[in-house]
Motif scaffolding. Structure first.
Motif, PDB file in Angstrom:
ATOM      1  N   VAL A 139     -11.207  59.499  54.145  1.00 22.51           N
ATOM      2  CA  VAL A 139     -10.652  58.869  52.941  1.00 22.51           C
ATOM      3  C   VAL A 139     -11.456  59.315  51.728  1.00 22.51           C
ATOM      4  O   VAL A 139     -12.694  59.314  51.755  1.00 22.51           O
ATOM      5  N   THR A 140     -10.767  59.705  50.659  1.00 22.09           N
ATOM      6  CA  THR A 140     -11.419  60.157  49.431  1.00 22.09           C
ATOM      7  C   THR A 140     -11.348  59.081  48.357  1.00 22.09           C
ATOM      8  O   THR A 140     -10.416  58.261  48.328  1.00 22.09           O
ATOM      9  N   LEU A 141     -12.346  59.115  47.481  1.00 15.84           N
ATOM     10  CA  LEU A 141     -12.392  58.238  46.314  1.00 15.84           C
ATOM     11  C   LEU A 141     -12.426  59.124  45.079  1.00 15.84           C
ATOM     12  O   LEU A 141     -13.379  59.893  44.889  1.00 15.84           O
ATOM     13  N   THR A 142     -11.383  59.060  44.269  1.00 21.59           N
ATOM     14  CA  THR A 142     -11.293  59.912  43.078  1.00 21.59           C
ATOM     15  C   THR A 142     -10.966  59.070  41.859  1.00 21.59           C
ATOM     16  O   THR A 142     -10.470  57.942  41.973  1.00 21.59           O
ATOM     17  N   ARG A 143     -11.262  59.628  40.713  1.00 25.95           N
ATOM     18  CA  ARG A 143     -10.926  58.960  39.455  1.00 25.95           C
ATOM     19  C   ARG A 143      -9.640  59.559  38.900  1.00 25.95           C
ATOM     20  O   ARG A 143      -9.508  60.766  38.767  1.00 25.95           O
ATOM     21  N   ARG A 144      -8.710  58.682  38.597  1.00 30.13           N
ATOM     22  CA  ARG A 144      -7.470  59.093  37.961  1.00 30.13           C
ATOM     23  C   ARG A 144      -7.295  58.255  36.700  1.00 30.13           C
ATOM     24  O   ARG A 144      -6.971  57.067  36.764  1.00 30.13           O
ATOM     25  N   GLY A 145      -7.561  58.896  35.566  1.00 28.12           N
ATOM     26  CA  GLY A 145      -7.531  58.141  34.324  1.00 28.12           C
ATOM     27  C   GLY A 145      -8.630  57.110  34.305  1.00 28.12           C
ATOM     28  O   GLY A 145      -9.806  57.437  34.483  1.00 28.12           O
ATOM     29  N   ASP A 146      -8.254  55.868  34.131  1.00 25.95           N
ATOM     30  CA  ASP A 146      -9.232  54.781  34.075  1.00 25.95           C
ATOM     31  C   ASP A 146      -9.458  54.120  35.424  1.00 25.95           C
ATOM     32  O   ASP A 146     -10.164  53.110  35.501  1.00 25.95           O
ATOM     33  N   HIS A 147      -8.870  54.674  36.480  1.00 25.36           N
ATOM     34  CA  HIS A 147      -8.904  53.989  37.765  1.00 25.36           C
ATOM     35  C   HIS A 147      -9.591  54.830  38.839  1.00 25.36           C
ATOM     36  O   HIS A 147      -9.574  56.061  38.800  1.00 25.36           O
ATOM     37  N   LEU A 148     -10.194  54.134  39.817  1.00 29.46           N
ATOM     38  CA  LEU A 148     -10.649  54.755  41.053  1.00 29.46           C
ATOM     39  C   LEU A 148      -9.575  54.522  42.099  1.00 29.46           C
ATOM     40  O   LEU A 148      -9.044  53.404  42.241  1.00 29.46           O
ATOM     41  N   GLU A 211      -2.629  55.587  49.966  1.00 27.48           N
ATOM     42  CA  GLU A 211      -2.040  56.616  49.107  1.00 27.48           C
ATOM     43  C   GLU A 211      -2.123  56.165  47.648  1.00 27.48           C
ATOM     44  O   GLU A 211      -1.277  55.418  47.179  1.00 27.48           O
ATOM     45  N   GLY A 212      -3.182  56.609  46.975  1.00 32.58           N
ATOM     46  CA  GLY A 212      -3.357  56.219  45.581  1.00 32.58           C
ATOM     47  C   GLY A 212      -3.648  54.748  45.397  1.00 32.58           C
ATOM     48  O   GLY A 212      -3.172  54.120  44.440  1.00 32.58           O
ATOM     49  N   VAL A 213      -4.456  54.176  46.289  1.00 27.12           N
ATOM     50  CA  VAL A 213      -4.780  52.745  46.243  1.00 27.12           C
ATOM     51  C   VAL A 213      -5.875  52.502  45.198  1.00 27.12           C
ATOM     52  O   VAL A 213      -6.987  53.021  45.327  1.00 27.12           O
ATOM     53  N   GLU A 214      -5.577  51.734  44.189  1.00 25.53           N
ATOM     54  CA  GLU A 214      -6.549  51.464  43.137  1.00 25.53           C
ATOM     55  C   GLU A 214      -7.549  50.408  43.594  1.00 25.53           C
ATOM     56  O   GLU A 214      -7.186  49.417  44.226  1.00 25.53           O
TER      57      GLU A 214
END
Length: 252
Positions: A139-148, A211-214
């Protein structure tokens, strides 16, 4: 009148010894009785282990030794449950591991977690496998805009009930690991149940997909000191060792 054979006497004594409590505690009989009376319904997945666990949690039997205490009492509860119902003991093991993980990083442990009103799912196996060099954290943790956000699949986890909190390892974009939490009920979390598990169908075991879980950077990133976390967790798994200090909280 015939006397029981030596072998029969030996077998009876052995059974009694095997089922004796690991350590004495006042609720020993209650734990056995509650697990036994619900064992068939649990085995057939007509109820969940948490029907029993929540009752025990109200008596303070799910967080024994949490915070640096002796874990032998907790081990005795797990043992007594296992003597009557494998699934209930298995779910308590997963839940209690989650409590210990939260405590290890100094995170607050809410009362509804201590009592089992909110189940805990430990999806930590990939972290231990990666540390042993026999697997990777999926599982990856990435920043998308203002969210992890979390993306990936955990091939096996238990206690994946709709209201459960999940603790799991992740890898950041730069390769650094971290330990985070999310909820099964979070958007973009899905579970594919694993079925036909011998005696464990009621444990809500399955494949966890994210899948893109904030997640909240302040509340849900528990620690980035993963080596210290794993060492502390391994140390705490032995109730006879001195308890080590908590690991460092997350670094930003």
């Amino acid at each position: 009148m015939s006397q029981p054979s030596a072998s029969a006497t030996f077998e009876t004594a052995s059974d009694q010894e095997l089922l004796a409590p690991l350590t004495d505690y006042p609720e020993h009989g209650l734990v056995r009785a509650r697990a036994a009376e619900r064992a068939r319904a649990t085995d057939e997945a007509d109820t969940t282990p948490f029907e029993t666990l929540r009752e025990l949690g109200q008596r303070g039997l799910l967080d024994l030794g949490l915070g640096g205490g002796d874990l032998r009492g907790q081990a005795a509860v797990v043992f007594d449950l296992a003597a009557e119902c494998t699934a209930t003991a298995f779910s308590l093991w997963g839940h209690r591991s989650g409590l210990e993980y939260l405590d290890a990083v100094g995170a607050p442990v809410a009362s509804e977690l201590r009592t089992g009103d909110v189940p805990l799912c430990s999806a930590m196996a990939p972290a231990f496998k990666a540390a042993a060099g026999i697997g990777e954290i999926p599982v990856t943790l990435t920043r998308r805009g203002d969210h992890l956000v979390l993306d990936g699949t955990v091939p096996w986890a238990s206690n994946l009930y709709p209201d459960a909190v999940v603790i799991l390892p992740v890898v950041r974009e730069d390769g650094r690991p971290a330990i985070v939490r999310t909820r099964v009920a979070a958007r973009e979390v899905s579970v594919r149940p694993l079925e036909n598990l011998m005696a464990l169908n009621a444990t809500a075991s399955g494949i966890l997909r994210l899948e893109g879980v904030e997640i909240d950077a302040e509340q849900d990133v528990l620690t980035e000191d993963v080596p210290g976390f794993l060492a502390t967790s391994a140390d705490r798994s032995c109730c006879c060792r001195p308890r080590s200090a908590s690991v460092s909280p997350r670094r930003r």
